[in-house]
Design a protein around this motif. Structure first.
Motif, PDB file in Angstrom:
ATOM      1  N   ILE A  54       0.860  -1.180   0.000  1.00 14.65           N
ATOM      2  CA  ILE A  54       0.000   0.000   0.000  1.00 14.65           C
ATOM      3  C   ILE A  54       0.899   1.234   0.000  1.00 14.65           C
ATOM      4  CG2 ILE A  54      -1.629   1.318   1.402  1.00 14.65           C
ATOM      5  CD1 ILE A  54      -2.716  -1.467   2.313  1.00 14.65           C
ATOM      6  N   THR A  55       0.554   2.204  -0.810  1.00 13.94           N
ATOM      7  CA  THR A  55       1.381   3.401  -0.947  1.00 13.94           C
ATOM      8  C   THR A  55       0.738   4.655  -0.378  1.00 13.94           C
ATOM      9  OG1 THR A  55       0.466   3.748  -3.155  1.00 13.94           O
ATOM     10  CG2 THR A  55       2.554   2.536  -3.003  1.00 13.94           C
ATOM     11  N   SER A  56      -0.599   4.704  -0.352  1.00 21.23           N
ATOM     12  CA  SER A  56      -1.272   5.926   0.063  1.00 21.23           C
ATOM     13  C   SER A  56      -2.669   5.594   0.559  1.00 21.23           C
ATOM     14  CB  SER A  56      -1.343   6.918  -1.105  1.00 21.23           C
ATOM     15  OG  SER A  56      -1.789   8.191  -0.680  1.00 21.23           O
ATOM     16  N   THR A  57      -3.181   6.444   1.437  1.00 21.82           N
ATOM     17  CA  THR A  57      -4.512   6.231   2.000  1.00 21.82           C
ATOM     18  C   THR A  57      -5.279   7.543   2.041  1.00 21.82           C
ATOM     19  OG1 THR A  57      -3.588   6.520   4.225  1.00 21.82           O
ATOM     20  CG2 THR A  57      -3.827   4.255   3.425  1.00 21.82           C
ATOM     21  N   GLY A  58      -6.581   7.442   2.250  1.00 25.99           N
ATOM     22  CA  GLY A  58      -7.421   8.628   2.344  1.00 25.99           C
ATOM     23  C   GLY A  58      -8.634   8.359   3.210  1.00 25.99           C
ATOM     24  N   ILE A  59      -9.152   9.419   3.804  1.00 21.73           N
ATOM     25  CA  ILE A  59     -10.334   9.340   4.656  1.00 21.73           C
ATOM     26  C   ILE A  59     -11.488  10.007   3.928  1.00 21.73           C
ATOM     27  CG2 ILE A  59     -11.289   9.839   6.926  1.00 21.73           C
ATOM     28  CD1 ILE A  59      -8.756   8.238   7.159  1.00 21.73           C
ATOM     29  N   VAL A  60     -12.631   9.355   3.869  1.00 22.52           N
ATOM     30  CA  VAL A  60     -13.826   9.928   3.249  1.00 22.52           C
ATOM     31  C   VAL A  60     -14.678  10.558   4.346  1.00 22.52           C
ATOM     32  CG1 VAL A  60     -15.887   9.500   1.869  1.00 22.52           C
ATOM     33  CG2 VAL A  60     -13.779   8.214   1.416  1.00 22.52           C
ATOM     34  N   ALA A  61     -14.906  11.861   4.231  1.00 19.96           N
ATOM     35  CA  ALA A  61     -15.741  12.594   5.186  1.00 19.96           C
ATOM     36  C   ALA A  61     -15.270  12.322   6.620  1.00 19.96           C
ATOM     37  CB  ALA A  61     -17.209  12.245   4.982  1.00 19.96           C
TER      38      ALA A  61
END
Length: 453
Positions: free
Chosen positions: A210-217
């Motif tokens: 895994i290289t990158s992550t994000g949070i939705v709302a």
């Protein structure tokens, strides 16, 4: 495509403040430190700055540039560099307002920071390491005592993101997994004490790192990008995948970074761009209907995914001749309709998200050092100014492999260098975050630095 704009570099001896303090304390009557200025394809200028006490006011420091450079103290603690031969006007030299060394046991093992993030409320920050450990520390103290320690992964931690609450972490690693960790510090009369945390959720499904992550709302759903070329949307309560999307026009091109946010022009239509009716959202999705994700790809292109339709909406060309290198960083600024990318060959490109098909509105570089990380920075009248109020605008904070991070103004008068972020001694700066008006960096020397604008 227009030729990229070449921006200058100015840098100062990393410990010049210690030199200045020795003079101020009266240990020596005067001293020198080096100042260097560069611009690609032009002769470099390597000079000295002399610092001495004023003969009449022994609390006043006098700076004098030598060998083609100028160095000034514009106000207490605010410095500038200029170089006439390179047409480099006064540029702010920003020094850290706080520095946080890695905990002692980590320093002894020589572990480098491999992941970094700052809580949205600025009260704490988190670092990840090669052994899979995650450390959370308070920003209110310069001590290295952690508030939370976790062995979140089997090997290198590659991504850390705080949830909007500032009390929960999403981490990703080369072990193909994601972890959800509590980052709630123990509030004791003595301050923070170390808590050992174990993941409350583990999300598995990727087949490469895994290289990158994000949070939705607010974080009911999260996102992950991987070298397996997939973008995945997850349901946190059940640890289940909601959808897997293939990057690179369904070719599974490795994703090196991602950035998410609200769509700049909400679309009320219920069909995709090709007229296909949009499918109903999964019942586990929360607030995805107006969200988009930009992915930076290994082939030098970036791709836009619509979380409402679960489809790729746009993919840029891999890059013109000379610009074709992996995109290693990406940041989306929905408030200003801007997207910025950073490449492995040192190029920074700024796009208007409303006219992506027209190419970047500007591209610039300083040298060929890879852009490790990039984030938008809102520039107020006093942000990294030299005394008098400066213009307001949009900037980007840039972390670079050559250890010369900086803040560039990209609008309205850019691109130009607004501030040099000094303090590292040739160590690669891997991460940059912007919280409020402050810029944070994390480098290979194991030190997190905070710069107040």
């Amino acid at each position: 495509m227009a030729q990229p704009i070449i921006l200058p570099i100015s840098t100062v001896q990393h410990d010049f403040q210690a030199v200045v303090q020795d003079v101020l304390d009266g240990l020596v009557p005067e001293d020198k430190f080096w100042v260097s200025c560069y611009k690609t394809e032009e002769p470099s200028v390597h000079g000295k700055a002399v610092v001495a006490l004023d003969e009449n006011n022994r609390d006043l420091l006098i700076f004098r540039g030598q060998d083609g450079v100028e160095f000034k103290e514009c106000r207490q603690g605010a410095y500038s560099v200029s170089c006439p031969s390179l047409a480099l006007g006064e540029t702010r030299v920003a020094v850290p307002s706080a520095s946080y060394s890695s905990p002692e046991d980590i320093r002894k093992q020589g572990k480098q920071i491999t992941a970094f993030d700052v809580a949205p409320n600025g009260t704490q920050f988190a670092t990840g390491y090669q052994d899979g450990s995650v450390v959370v520390r308070p920003s209110s103290s310069s001590t290295s005592t952690p508030s939370v320690i976790s062995k979140a992964h089997l090997s290198t931690v590659t991504s850390i993101r705080f949830f909007p609450s500032s009390r929960v972490l999403l981490t990703g690693g080369v072990d193909f997994s994601l972890s959800i960790l509590s980052a709630e510090p123990s509030d004791t009369p003595a301050g923070y004490e170390t808590t050992r945390a174990t993941p409350v959720r583990t999300l598995r499904g990727h087949t490469r790192a895994i290289t990158s992550t994000g949070i939705v709302a607010r974080g009911r759903n999260v996102l992950s990008g991987s070298k397996d070329g997939s973008l995945r949307l997850w349901d946190v309560p059940t640890s289940a995948q909601i959808r897997t999307l293939a990057a690179g026009t369904n070719r599974f091109i490795p994703i090196l970074a991602l950035s998410t946010g609200e769509r700049w022009k909400p679309d009320a239509h219920a069909t995709d761009a090709d007229g296909t009716p949009a499918e109903a959202p999964d019942g586990r999705e929360v607030e995805t209907n107006d969200k988009v994700v930009f992915c930076a790809l290994q082939d030098g292109s970036f791709e836009l995914f619509d979380l409402r339709t679960k489809r790729a909406e746009f993919r840029s060309p891999p890059g013109a001749a000379g610009l074709r290198s992996a995109l290693q960083s990406i940041a989306y600024g929905p408030e200003d309709h801007l997207l910025v990318t950073g490449s492995a060959s040192g190029f920074v490109s700024v796009h208007d998200t409303r006219t992506l098909g027209e190419g970047p509105i500007t591209t610039f570089r300083r040298n060929s050092a890879p852009i490790e990380d990039i984030n938008f920075a809102s520039l107020s009248e006093t942000s990294f100014s030299l005394g008098a109020p400066s213009f307001t605008g949009v900037g980007v904070a840039v972390a670079t492999e050559d250890g010369l991070p900086y803040v560039a103004d990209v609008r309205p008068n850019g691109p130009l260098v607004r501030a040099e972020l000094v303090g590292t001694d040739c160590d690669q700066v891997r991460f940059v975050r912007v919280i409020g008006g402050d810029v944070w960096t994390a480098a290979d020397d194991g030190v997190v630095r905070r710069y107040e604008s």
